[in-house]
Design an enzyme around this catalytic site. Structure first.
Site, short mmCIF file in Angstrom:
data_model
loop_
_atom_site.label_atom_id
_atom_site.label_comp_id
_atom_site.label_asym_id
_atom_site.label_seq_id
_atom_site.Cartn_x
_atom_site.Cartn_y
_atom_site.Cartn_z
N ASP A 100 30.02 58.14 3.84
CA ASP A 100 31.22 57.52 3.29
C ASP A 100 30.93 56.13 2.73
O ASP A 100 30.75 55.17 3.48
CB ASP A 100 32.28 57.42 4.39
CG ASP A 100 33.62 56.93 3.88
OD1 ASP A 100 33.81 56.91 2.64
OD2 ASP A 100 34.47 56.57 4.70
N ASP A 141 33.76 56.39 -4.48
CA ASP A 141 33.93 56.73 -3.06
C ASP A 141 33.42 58.14 -2.78
O ASP A 141 33.97 59.12 -3.27
CB ASP A 141 35.40 56.62 -2.68
CG ASP A 141 35.65 56.92 -1.21
OD1 ASP A 141 34.71 56.81 -0.41
OD2 ASP A 141 36.79 57.27 -0.86
#
Length: 444
Positions: A92, A319
């Protein structure tokens, strides 16, 4: 939120405690395994919406796609402890903390990937004390458990909360991790700081998007992220490829910590765009979109739509933890209208039920003609993904535009992991830029 001084001091600290048992001229090399299917699209979309609503207010390996397990995430294969225990963590770039689910089980097997890390089975595990300096870099439970100075053995507790109500709570700890290096040797990193979570709750960490994962590998720009802790040892760069889940046989690529693009392909094949800065959200990888085109026609989107305001709202974040992409609503409406004008295929029924605004019927069509989307970025670079990066097939014979609107005041636009497929992305923290190329994934 950390101050610049706090971040600097914390980096000094982590550089001091981390030690590597092999040559620092090498880099860490973690294989990537592409997804095999994109299932449970409605669940993935719901998880993305939860995440987007919360990203603005978040406290600041091999990679495997979780799609086969109903997840839109990519997983990092982390081997932690002595002897090593294998855990799958969500990779992440939109968060900082490295944390794993922990269990106090004494008799559980550690030979196969489990549902949690077993600290009792590791001879190198230890938790920070609540008075240790690193403890102040993680959010604390309320009330704090470190008020009584007579509690000499009180561990550092953390409580990491997400805007949708999800939390992970446990002990901020340190462990030895084991990796393969670029020369196929085994390397060990001691004293990697991470959260040992004994309690998790909420959709972000227990829902369908988290299926198959035992934690999160935070790759953000903050001082306690995986990449920041390892940064000085490995040149403050990392890169990855998120490969096309439709390819068969599955190609192999890698997440690398410290590898320069020169180690893989010519730097001339890379396009670079500088990081944008947002002092109110320093952990995220912001890039600047200047304009967007559909089939070569630039859309009349006001450049202010892509800006970051004085309150830290707006901008565009790259992201890996979000599946589909989200655009500021004024831009999204222009993109959607342009696609509707250009698509010559019949509309598919049930688009609303699937959660998308545009779905087309492609039954019996081998190569459907879909409009070409391009993002023109700061630094004179152009992100020109193939149609498969923004059209997905949630049902047989149906393709849907996998882009959604970010409502006004809801935060920033997001380039998700689906849009990143097939690119080699290099995050160069030393030069404050992101490089990307359509070359180099399969050969890594």
């Amino acid at each position: 939120m950390y101050s610049s001084l706090d971040s600097f001091l914390s980096l000094i600290f982590f550089f001091t405690i981390l030690s590597l048992t092999h040559s620092s001229t090498e880099y860490l090399k973690l294989p990537l395994i592409p997804r095999t299917t994109l299932s449970n699209v409605s669940n993935i979309l719901a998880a993305d919406l939860h995440r987007i609503s919360g990203l603005r207010t978040l406290p600041q390996s091999p990679l495997t796609s979780g799609a086969a397990m109903g997840s839109g995430q990519y997983f990092a294969d982390l081997r932690i402890g002595s002897p090593p225990q294998r855990l799958l963590l969500v990779a992440d770039t939109g968060s900082d903390l490295v944390w794993v689910k922990c269990s106090a089980c004494r008799n559980c097997s550690t030979k196969r990937p489990g549902s949690a890390f077993l600290p009792r089975h590791s001879r190198s595990f230890s938790s920070y004390h609540c008075y240790d300096s690193p403890c102040r870099f993680v959010p604390q439970p309320t009330p704090t458990h470190c008020n009584n100075r007579t509690k000499l053995h009180t561990p550092c507790r953390y409580e990491y909360s997400y805007a949708d109500g999800s939390t992970t709570t446990g002990f901020f700890s340190k462990e030895t991790t084991t990796f393969n290096t670029s020369s196929n040797k085994q390397g060990k990193i001691k004293n990697l700081a991470f959260g040992c979570g004994f309690k998790t709750s909420g959709p972000s960490v227990t829902g369908s998007s988290f299926n198959g994962a035992q934690g999160v590998m935070g790759l953000g720009r903050g001082p306690i992220s995986f990449t920041s802790q390892l940064g000085r040892k490995f040149g403050n760069t990392f890169s990855y490829c998120l490969l096309d889940y439709t390819l068969s046989p599955a190609p192999k690529s890698y997440l690398t910590i410290g590898a320069s693009s020169n180690d893989v392909i010519s730097r001339k094949l890379f396009s670079y765009t500088p990081f944008a800065t947002n002092p109110l959200s320093p952990s995220f990888y912001y890039i600047t979109i200047q304009s967007v085109s559909v089939d070569g026609i630039r859309l009349p989107i006001n450049t202010s739509v892509w800006g970051i305001d004085d309150n830290g709202n707006g901008g565009t974040v790259l992201d890996s933890g979000t599946t589909i992409s989200f655009l500021a609503e004024p831009a999204y409406r222009q993109v959607l209208a342009a696609f509707r004008r250009r698509v010559k295929l019949p509309a598919a029924e049930g688009a609303t039920a699937l959660g998308f605004d545009l779905c087309v019927n492609v039954s019996g069509i081998t190569r459907p003609r879909l409009p070409k989307l391009r993002f023109f970025l700061a630094g004179k670079s152009v992100l020109s993904p193939p149609a498969g990066n923004y059209f997905i097939e949630p049902a047989d014979g149906v393709k849907c535009l996998a882009v959604q609107a970010v409502r006004p005041g809801s935060g920033f636009s997001v380039i998700g992991n689906l849009m990143q497929q097939g690119y080699l992305f290099e995050f160069d923290l030393h030069r404050s830029r992101i490089g990307f190329s359509r070359h180099g994934c399969a050969v890594r």
